[in-house]
Design a protein around this motif. Structure first.
Motif, mmCIF file in Angstrom:
data_model
loop_
_atom_site.group_PDB
_atom_site.id
_atom_site.type_symbol
_atom_site.label_atom_id
_atom_site.label_comp_id
_atom_site.label_asym_id
_atom_site.label_seq_id
_atom_site.Cartn_x
_atom_site.Cartn_y
_atom_site.Cartn_z
ATOM 1 N N TYR A 33 0.813 -1.144 -0.007
ATOM 2 C CA TYR A 33 0.066 0.005 -0.099
ATOM 3 C C TYR A 33 0.870 1.339 -0.002
ATOM 4 N N THR A 34 2.126 0.906 -0.020
ATOM 5 C CA THR A 34 2.897 2.240 -0.059
ATOM 6 C C THR A 34 4.001 1.888 -1.107
ATOM 7 N N VAL A 35 4.020 2.606 -2.453
ATOM 8 C CA VAL A 35 5.216 2.301 -3.332
ATOM 9 C C VAL A 35 5.958 3.624 -3.600
ATOM 10 N N LEU A 36 7.096 3.622 -4.295
ATOM 11 C CA LEU A 36 7.756 4.724 -4.712
ATOM 12 C C LEU A 36 8.010 4.525 -6.073
ATOM 13 N N LEU A 37 7.793 5.745 -6.719
ATOM 14 C CA LEU A 37 8.224 5.994 -7.991
ATOM 15 C C LEU A 37 9.185 6.849 -8.054
ATOM 16 N N HIS A 38 10.508 6.656 -8.544
ATOM 17 C CA HIS A 38 11.932 7.412 -8.375
ATOM 18 C C HIS A 38 12.250 7.275 -9.449
ATOM 19 N N HIS A 39 13.565 8.440 -9.884
ATOM 20 C CA HIS A 39 14.152 8.496 -11.081
ATOM 21 C C HIS A 39 15.625 7.846 -10.905
ATOM 22 N N ILE A 40 16.464 8.196 -11.754
ATOM 23 C CA ILE A 40 17.861 7.800 -11.692
ATOM 24 C C ILE A 40 18.414 8.107 -10.326
ATOM 25 N N GLY A 41 17.971 9.083 -9.629
ATOM 26 C CA GLY A 41 18.625 9.348 -8.216
ATOM 27 C C GLY A 41 18.636 8.315 -7.434
ATOM 28 N N MET A 42 17.654 7.185 -7.469
ATOM 29 C CA MET A 42 17.698 6.238 -6.626
ATOM 30 C C MET A 42 19.382 5.623 -6.522
ATOM 31 N N ALA A 43 19.854 5.730 -7.830
ATOM 32 C CA ALA A 43 21.329 5.115 -8.033
ATOM 33 C C ALA A 43 22.363 6.195 -7.705
ATOM 34 N N THR A 44 22.061 7.373 -8.213
ATOM 35 C CA THR A 44 23.254 8.360 -7.731
ATOM 36 C C THR A 44 23.237 8.589 -6.339
#
Ligand code: MLT
Length: 312
Positions: A74-85
């Motif tokens: 019930y909690t999800v994350l949408l993240h970009h390339i910043g997840m890696a950097t």
């Protein structure tokens, strides 16, 4: 798969609204991508996915929120390339990037564009690079804060032209673009989800797109290779994650729903207007996102360590 093979959780999931954390401000490029995907996934899941913007610290606050959430789907994350950097940029992260999440799939890889204020006299990328080299102590490069896509692209640009310029961090994509439009800063490299309308409107100068092919929405903007910067390819990939320990069947249900969104013609049409495309069916899988995150952490570690620009 027979129904009997599914866990109790997956048979009943989802029973209520799902929160999708976007770790950047509302109205920005990541938020735009998330809302389009969330709308489509909601229809497939039969429950609303509510986008919650938890901005700050280059996306690490929002990611931290999801890392600490109940792993119940019930909690999800949408993240970009910043997840890696951020794994390298932030030396004191509240979570271990590779340990704290489960994977749903990739969503899109947004091209970037190299821009300048309209009043700069240069007309092509070679000219811009010459100008930047000749005026390196005064040429300013805007970004939306440490860890922002524009920060990463700015670092790559300076590394590609082997010239450090004056970096000007803003609190977000909105104010950075406002100052570029106003002529207070010279250069910015940012996602097409944020720049396409400005380029089409002629309010900024565009020198290159960071993709191997030109974009349909910006047919007059050359690729970085055509414009004289070969190998300057960068895409801002986005993925959906859940907290580590989410039941496998629940994760599979989310991934299946993401697949539906990636094939949704409305999503594709809106993405196309923004200069991007939905990820392929192969990319929209947990395994593909995991592999991408791992390889990108390695790739960016080198770039960030060479630039020496950390967030703390
Ligand atoms: C946003 O949504 O605000 C941006 O994607 C931030 C960024 O440039 O990384």
């Amino acid at each position: 798969v027979s129904l009997f093979a599914l866990s109790a959780a997956a048979q009943t999931y989802p029973q209520r609204n799902i929160t999708m954390v976007v770790p950047f401000a509302a109205g920005g490029p990541t938020d735009t991508v998330a809302r389009l995907v969330a709308e489509s996934m909601s229809k497939d899941l039969g429950q609303q996915i509510i986008v919650e913007n938890v901005g700050g610290a280059g996306g690490t606050l929002g990611a931290g929120r999801v890392a600490a959430a109940d792993p119940d789907g019930y909690t999800v994350l949408l993240h970009h390339i910043g997840m890696a950097t951020s794994a390298t940029l932030y030396r004191k992260l509240a979570y271990n990037t590779l340990e704290a999440f489960d994977y749903v799939g990739l969503v899109t890889e947004v091209p970037m564009t190299i821009l300048s204020r309209k009043t700069l006299e240069t007309t092509d990328l070679k000219g811009l690079i010459e100008y930047a080299k000749a005026n390196k102590d005064k040429v300013t490069v805007a970004n939306a804060g440490i860890g922002a896509a524009s920060h990463l692209c700015g670092m790559l640009f300076m590394s590609a032209i082997q010239t450090p310029l004056v970096t000007v961090p803003y609190k977000g994509t909105g104010p950075a673009m406002t100052d570029l439009l106003g002529g207070q800063v010279d250069i910015m490299c940012d996602q097409t989800t944020n720049t396409t309308k400005q380029i089409q409107g002629g309010t900024v100068k565009a020198y290159a797109v960071t993709t191997p092919k030109r974009l349909d929405v910006l047919p007059n903007v050359p690729t970085s290779a055509e414009a004289g910067l070969p190998n300057f390819e960068v895409g801002v990939w986005h993925g959906v994650y859940t907290p580590k320990g989410t039941p496998a069947d629940v994760n599979e249900r989310l991934s299946k729903s993401l697949q539906v969104a990636l094939k949704d013609p409305n999503v594709a049409a809106r993405f196309a207007e923004l200069g991007t495309t939905p990820s392929s069916a192969e990319e929209g899988t947990p395994a593909a996102l995991k592999a991408k995150l791992e390889s990108e952490i390695t790739r960016w570690k080198t770039v960030i360590e060479a630039a020496g620009q950390y967030a703390d």
